[in-house]
Design a protein around this motif. Structure first.
Motif, mmCIF file in Angstrom:
data_model
loop_
_atom_site.group_PDB
_atom_site.id
_atom_site.type_symbol
_atom_site.label_atom_id
_atom_site.label_comp_id
_atom_site.label_asym_id
_atom_site.label_seq_id
_atom_site.Cartn_x
_atom_site.Cartn_y
_atom_site.Cartn_z
ATOM 1 N N LYS A 11 70.621 -5.884 7.948
ATOM 2 C CA LYS A 11 71.607 -5.679 9.020
ATOM 3 C C LYS A 11 72.240 -6.998 9.468
ATOM 4 O O LYS A 11 73.398 -7.029 9.878
ATOM 5 N N SER A 12 71.479 -8.090 9.361
ATOM 6 C CA SER A 12 72.004 -9.391 9.764
ATOM 7 C C SER A 12 73.118 -9.881 8.842
ATOM 8 O O SER A 12 73.860 -10.805 9.190
ATOM 9 N N GLU A 13 73.247 -9.273 7.659
ATOM 10 C CA GLU A 13 74.263 -9.691 6.692
ATOM 11 C C GLU A 13 75.524 -8.826 6.738
ATOM 12 O O GLU A 13 76.454 -9.045 5.968
ATOM 13 N N VAL A 14 75.566 -7.865 7.634
ATOM 14 C CA VAL A 14 76.644 -6.880 7.622
ATOM 15 C C VAL A 14 78.009 -7.514 7.886
ATOM 16 O O VAL A 14 79.019 -7.080 7.320
ATOM 17 N N ARG A 15 78.074 -8.531 8.705
ATOM 18 C CA ARG A 15 79.377 -9.148 9.016
ATOM 19 C C ARG A 15 80.033 -9.768 7.784
ATOM 20 O O ARG A 15 81.243 -9.958 7.748
ATOM 21 N N GLN A 16 79.246 -10.092 6.776
ATOM 22 C CA GLN A 16 79.788 -10.639 5.526
ATOM 23 C C GLN A 16 79.873 -9.563 4.450
ATOM 24 O O GLN A 16 79.852 -9.845 3.248
ATOM 25 N N ILE A 17 79.991 -8.313 4.881
ATOM 26 C CA ILE A 17 79.893 -7.194 3.954
ATOM 27 C C ILE A 17 81.056 -7.125 2.973
ATOM 28 O O ILE A 17 80.912 -6.623 1.857
ATOM 29 N N ALA A 18 82.224 -7.640 3.347
ATOM 30 C CA ALA A 18 83.402 -7.536 2.478
ATOM 31 C C ALA A 18 83.151 -8.185 1.126
ATOM 32 O O ALA A 18 83.586 -7.673 0.081
ATOM 33 N N ALA A 19 82.444 -9.313 1.114
ATOM 34 C CA ALA A 19 82.163 -10.003 -0.148
ATOM 35 C C ALA A 19 81.263 -9.157 -1.039
ATOM 36 O O ALA A 19 81.447 -9.102 -2.269
ATOM 37 N N VAL A 20 80.290 -8.474 -0.443
ATOM 38 C CA VAL A 20 79.380 -7.618 -1.213
ATOM 39 C C VAL A 20 80.146 -6.419 -1.764
ATOM 40 O O VAL A 20 79.952 -6.010 -2.912
ATOM 41 N N VAL A 21 81.028 -5.841 -0.942
ATOM 42 C CA VAL A 21 81.845 -4.711 -1.384
ATOM 43 C C VAL A 21 82.722 -5.117 -2.567
ATOM 44 O O VAL A 21 82.830 -4.394 -3.562
ATOM 45 N N ASP A 22 83.341 -6.292 -2.484
ATOM 46 C CA ASP A 22 84.187 -6.780 -3.586
ATOM 47 C C ASP A 22 83.377 -6.910 -4.876
ATOM 48 O O ASP A 22 83.845 -6.537 -5.956
ATOM 49 N N GLU A 23 82.165 -7.432 -4.737
ATOM 50 C CA GLU A 23 81.318 -7.613 -5.926
ATOM 51 C C GLU A 23 80.968 -6.275 -6.562
ATOM 52 O O GLU A 23 81.015 -6.120 -7.791
ATOM 53 N N LEU A 24 80.633 -5.281 -5.747
ATOM 54 C CA LEU A 24 80.275 -3.959 -6.268
ATOM 55 C C LEU A 24 81.474 -3.289 -6.939
ATOM 56 O O LEU A 24 81.340 -2.675 -8.012
ATOM 57 N N LEU A 25 82.638 -3.381 -6.321
ATOM 58 C CA LEU A 25 83.829 -2.756 -6.896
ATOM 59 C C LEU A 25 84.270 -3.460 -8.174
ATOM 60 O O LEU A 25 84.746 -2.817 -9.119
ATOM 61 N N THR A 26 84.103 -4.766 -8.207
ATOM 62 C CA THR A 26 84.491 -5.532 -9.403
ATOM 63 C C THR A 26 83.627 -5.163 -10.600
ATOM 64 O O THR A 26 84.106 -5.104 -11.742
ATOM 65 N N HIS A 27 82.364 -4.903 -10.360
ATOM 66 C CA HIS A 27 81.423 -4.587 -11.445
ATOM 67 C C HIS A 27 81.101 -3.096 -11.482
ATOM 68 O O HIS A 27 79.997 -2.693 -11.861
ATOM 69 N N GLN A 28 82.073 -2.288 -11.102
ATOM 70 C CA GLN A 28 81.853 -0.845 -11.004
ATOM 71 C C GLN A 28 81.419 -0.232 -12.337
ATOM 72 O O GLN A 28 80.532 0.626 -12.384
ATOM 73 N N GLU A 29 82.023 -0.658 -13.434
ATOM 74 C CA GLU A 29 81.688 -0.086 -14.744
ATOM 75 C C GLU A 29 80.265 -0.434 -15.159
ATOM 76 O O GLU A 29 79.575 0.382 -15.782
ATOM 77 N N GLU A 30 79.835 -1.646 -14.823
ATOM 78 C CA GLU A 30 78.458 -2.023 -15.147
ATOM 79 C C GLU A 30 77.476 -1.134 -14.388
ATOM 80 O O GLU A 30 76.460 -0.691 -14.946
ATOM 81 N N TYR A 31 77.795 -0.892 -13.137
ATOM 82 C CA TYR A 31 76.922 -0.011 -12.361
ATOM 83 C C TYR A 31 76.973 1.415 -12.897
ATOM 84 O O TYR A 31 75.963 2.131 -12.876
#
Length: 693
Positions: free
Chosen positions: A632-652
C-alpha cells in the motif's frame, strides 16, 4: 453506603440547605435542588449527546460489519473496536448519567432521612440525644427507628415539643424544627406513600409515573438514539419507565419521589438544549438512515410473503408424486449460484432423463424462469431449509455451501446413505477460504485443481477424518467465462482501461488506499473504472455516498465509478485489473489472459489453522505469476507499475495461459466430467432395480 453518604450526601446536604434558606419551604427547595443537579450534570449530558450521535452515525457501518462477519464473532468484535476507535466512540459514555444518578439518589436519601444533620446542621451529639429521647418516648430503641429516625424526631418534636426541653441546647433546635415547612401542597414530604391508601401522598407516585410518560414520549421524538428505535422498543422502554418510576416513588419518602418527578420533567429541557448545542442533523446523514429503514421495512414485508411461498414449495417438495422419483437434488444459496452448477446440469439434461430437484434460498432465483421439464425448482426459506435437509430423501445432494453438519444445514436424518457432493465456487485455496472442518461431512469433492486435491488429502490427514471421493472435475464458471469471452468481438480500447475491482473485506482498497490509487492514475492517459464489490455498495451506503461525492468533479468518460453490476462487459474489456484479495482477480486473468496488479492489503484468513498443512495457498503463490503485487505504501507510484504490466502484456498472457492449463482440471468440459460421475453413481445405486450403496 456510609462512604456514599459522606462523600455525596454531605455536599448535597449543603446544596439542599442553601436551597432551603432561599425558600424556607422544603418542596420548593427540593425542586431548585433538582434543577441544580441537572445543571451540574449538564456537561455529562452533552458528552452523552455527542457519543450518541457517533453511535447513530456509525449504524450503517455496524450493520455492514455484522453482515460481513456473520460467522466470525471475533473478527466482528475486532472490526467494531477499530471503528469505535476511529470515531472516538465510548461504549461506556451512555451509562455515565445512570452511574452518577445512583449515588445522587443515595445521597439524596441521606439528605431526606437526616434533616437535623443536613438542613438544620445540628451537632452530632444533639442529633443523637434527640433520637434517643424520641425512642424513649415511643417505647422503642434507636435501632428499631432505623433510617427514618430523624424524620420520626421531627414529627415527635412538632407534636410534643415540651418533652424535649430538658435536653441541653435543644431550645433552638426545637424552635427550628417547629418552623420547618416539610409539606408541599398538603403532601408530607418526609412520609412514604401507601399503595393501599388514596390520599395526598398517593399523588406522588402517580405524578412520577406521568412525568416518566411525558419524558419518554418527548425523547422518543427528539432523542438522537431513541428516535432510531422501532415503536415496540420505544413503548417497551416507556412502559418500563412508568412502572419503575411509580414503584420507586412508593418505596421512598415523598421528597425523593418529588425529586424523581421533577428530574424527569427537567430532562425534557436538557434534551432540547443539547439538541440545540450539538444538533444531530449536522453530523448524521438521515437520508441514508431513512433509506435503510425503508429497505428494512420492505425486506420485512417481503419475508412474510416469502414465508408463505416457501410453505407452498416445502409441501410440493415432500408431495408423494415428487418423492417417488427423487434421486438428485441441487441446493443453491441464491440466484447467482446457478453459474457454478450450469455446466454439470446442462450435461445432465443433454445426456440423461434424470429429474433434478433444484432447491434455492432465493425466491427470485432465475431457475424459476427456465421452464425446463427435467428441473423441478423449489424456494425454501431458512427455517424450513433446516427441516428439509434433515428429511432429505434423495440419493445425491450437490451444493456449493460448506460447513455441512456444522450450522443450520445438516445431513439427512431419514436416509443415512445420501451422498453429499461439494462443488467449489472458487478456484483458489479451500484451506484458506473455508473454516476449519468446513468440508469434513461431505462424501465427495468436485475439485477444481490439483492444488485443491492435495489440500483436501492433507486436511483429512491432519483432522483424522474419513477419506472422501475426490473427483478431478474442474471449474465450470471459468469454462463459461472463457467461452463467453471468446465469443465477443475484440476491439482494442482507444485508451487503456484500468479496472479497479476490490473485495469488500476489512482493509479493502475502497477504504484503505483509494485516494492514493486515484491520485496515481488520474490524468495519466488511462480510462479508469472503479467497480466496487456489490456487497460494499449495499452494506456501506455512507462510505459509498462519500466516495461518489468526493470524486464528483472527476467523473467523466475517462473516470467512471460503476455501480450497475448487471453486465460484465467492463470486466471483459479492461486491459488491466487492480484488486486486493478479491476472487475476481483469477477469473479476470484466466478468462482474458490479461495481467492483474495486486495491492497487498490485509489477507482475509477464514481458516486461522491454514498453516497447519505445509502448503502455500494458491491465492498467494499465483499473484506473482499472473501479474505484480505491491504494498500500500507504493500505491502513489502505481502508474510506473501499470505501464510495465501493459508494456509486457503478451509475456504475461503466455504465463497466464501456461498456468491456466496446469491449474484447472478438464478445462472447457468440467461440466461433462461432473455429470458423468453423478450418472455413474446413480446407475450403481439402481442397478438391478434396487438402491445400493
Amino acid at each position: 453506603m456510609e462512604l456514599i453518604n459522606t462523600l455525596i450526601g454531605t455536599p448535597l446536604g449543603w446544596l439542599m440547605r442553601v436551597c432551603y434558606q432561599i425558600f424556607h419551604q422544603y418542596g420548593a427547595a427540593l425542586i431548585l435542588f433538582t434543577l441544580l443537579t441537572k445543571v451540574v450534570m449538564f456537561p455529562i449530558s452533552l458528552l452523552v449527546q455527542k457519543n450518541s450521535i457517533k453511535m447513530v452515525k456509525m449504524k450503517p457501518q455496524l450493520d455492514a460489519l455484522r453482515y460481513q462477519y456473520v460467522d466470525d464473532k471475533d473478527a466482528f468484535m475486532d472490526a467494531q473496536t477499530a471503528l469505535y476507535k476511529q470515531e472516538r466512540y465510548s461504549p461506556m459514555a451512555g451509562v455515565w448519567p445512570l452511574l452518577l444518578q445512583l449515588p445522587i439518589i443515595f445521597g439524596l436519601l441521606d439528605v431526606v432521612y437526616k434533616p437535623l444533620k443536613h438542613i438544620l446542621h445540628l451537632s452530632a451529639s444533639l442529633q443523637q440525644a434527640l433520637v434517643e429521647k424520641t425512642a424513649s418516648l415511643l417505647s422503642t430503641t434507636v435501632a428499631e427507628l432505623g433510617t427514618t429516625a430523624q424524620l420520626t424526631v421531627v414529627e415527635t418534636v412538632r407534636n410534643t415539643p415540651e418533652a424535649f426541653v430538658n435536653i441541653p441546647g435543644a431550645d433552638t433546635a426545637i424552635q427550628a424544627i417547629q418552623e420547618m415547612r416539610l409539606d408541599f401542597f398538603g403532601i408530607r414530604l418526609t412520609q412514604m406513600p401507601d399503595a393501599a391508601v388514596i390520599d395526598a401522598l398517593f399523588l406522588v407516585p402517580v405524578l412520577a409515573g406521568l412525568s416518566a410518560l411525558l419524558m419518554c414520549w418527548h425523547q422518543n421524538k427528539v432523542n438522537v438514539l431513541q428516535i432510531e428505535q422501532n415503536k415496540l422498543s420505544q413503548w417497551g422502554m416507556t412502559l418500563f419507565m412508568i412502572a419503575f418510576s411509580s414503584f420507586f416513588a412508593f418505596i421512598v419518602p415523598a421528597a425523593v419521589g418529588l425529586y424523581w418527578t421533577f428530574g424527569n420533567l427537567f430532562s425534557i429541557g436538557v434534551t432540547h438544549l443539547v439538541n440545540i448545542l450539538y444538533s444531530p442533523r449536522q453530523y448524521i446523514d438521515y437520508a441514508v438512515l431513512e433509506e435503510m429503514k425503508k429497505t428494512a421495512a420492505e425486506e420485512k414485508i417481503q419475508r412474510k410473503k416469502n414465508a408463505a411461498l416457501a410453505k407452498k414449495y416445502y409441501k410440493q417438495f415432500f408431495s408423494p408424486e415428487n418423492r417417488q422419483d427423487r434421486k438428485l437434488v441441487f441446493y443453491s444459496e441464491g440466484s447467482g449460484y446457478y453459474k457454478y452448477f450450469q455446466g454439470v446440469i446442462e450435461a445432465l439434461l443433454k445426456n440423461s432423463d434424470v429429474i433434478i430437484d433444484y432447491v434455492t434460498s432465493d425466491p427470485n432465483d432465475a431457475i424459476f424462469q427456465k421452464n425446463e421439464p427435467q428441473i423441478r425448482p423449489y424456494y425454501v426459506d431458512e427455517p424450513r431449509l433446516i427441516s428439509l435437509m434433515m428429511k432429505m430423501d434423495a440419493d445425491i445432494v450437490v451444493m456449493t455451501t460448506p460447513d455441512l453438519e456444522k450450522y443450520h444445514i445438516k445431513r439427512s436424518r431419514v436416509k443415512p446413505n445420501v451422498e453429499y457432493i461439494f462443488m467449489d465456487h472458487g478456484c483458489s485455496s479451500d484451506n484458506l477460504a473455508y473454516r476449519t472442518g468446513a468440508l469434513d461431512a461431505f462424501d465427495t469433492l468436485f475439485v477444481v485443481s490439483r492444488e485443491q486435491a492435495i489440500e483436501a488429502r492433507a486436511i483429512e490427514k491432519l483432522r483424522h477424518t474419513k477419506k472422501k471421493r475426490i473427483i478431478e472435475c474442474g471449474y465450470g464458471l471459468i469454462d463459461n467465462m472463457i467461452a463467453a469471452y471468446n465469443a465477443l468481438d475484440k476491439v482494442e480500447n482507444e485508451k487503456k482501461t484500468i479496472l479497479i475491482a476490490p473485495s469488500w473485506q476489512y482493509d479493502n482498497l475502497m477504504d484503505s488506499c483509494l485516494d492514493d490509487l486515484v491520485s496515481g492514475l488520474y490524468g495519466c492517459g488511462y480510462r479508469v473504472v472503479i467497480r466496487p464489490h456489490p456487497q460494499y455498495v449495499r452494506r456501506f451506503p455512507v462510505q459509498m455516498k462519500e466516495i461518489l461525492e468526493r470524486y464528483q468533479d472527476k467523473l467523466s468518460e475517462d473516470f467512471v465509478i460503476e455501480t450497475d453490476f448487471s453486465s460484465n462487459v467492463t470486466v471483459y474489456t479492461a486491459d488491466l485489473l487492480i484488486t486486493d484479495w478479491s476472487g475476481i482477480s483469477f477469473e479476470f486473468c484466466f478468462t482474458t489472459g490479461k495481467p492483474c496488479l495486486f495491492i497487498n492489503t490485509q489477507l482475509k484468513v477464514v481458516n486461522s489453522d491454514y498453516k497447519k498443512i505445509p502448503l502455500v495457498p494458491f491465492d498467494i503463490t499465483a499473484r506473482s505469476k499472473v501479474g505484480r503485487q505491491i504494498e500500500k505504501s507504493e500505491v502513489r507510484q502505481i502508474a510506473a507499475v501499470v505501464d510495465e504490466l501493459l508494456t509486457h502484456q503478451e509475456e504475461y498472457r503466455e504465463r497466464i495461459e501456461d498456468l491456466r492449463q496446469k491449474h484447472f482440471y478438464n478445462l472447457g468440459h468440467s461440466g461433462e466430467v461432473g455429470a458423468q460421475y453423478i450418472l455413474r453413481r446413480l446407475a450403481r445405486r439402481y442397478r438391478n432395480g434396487r438402491a445400493q450403496q
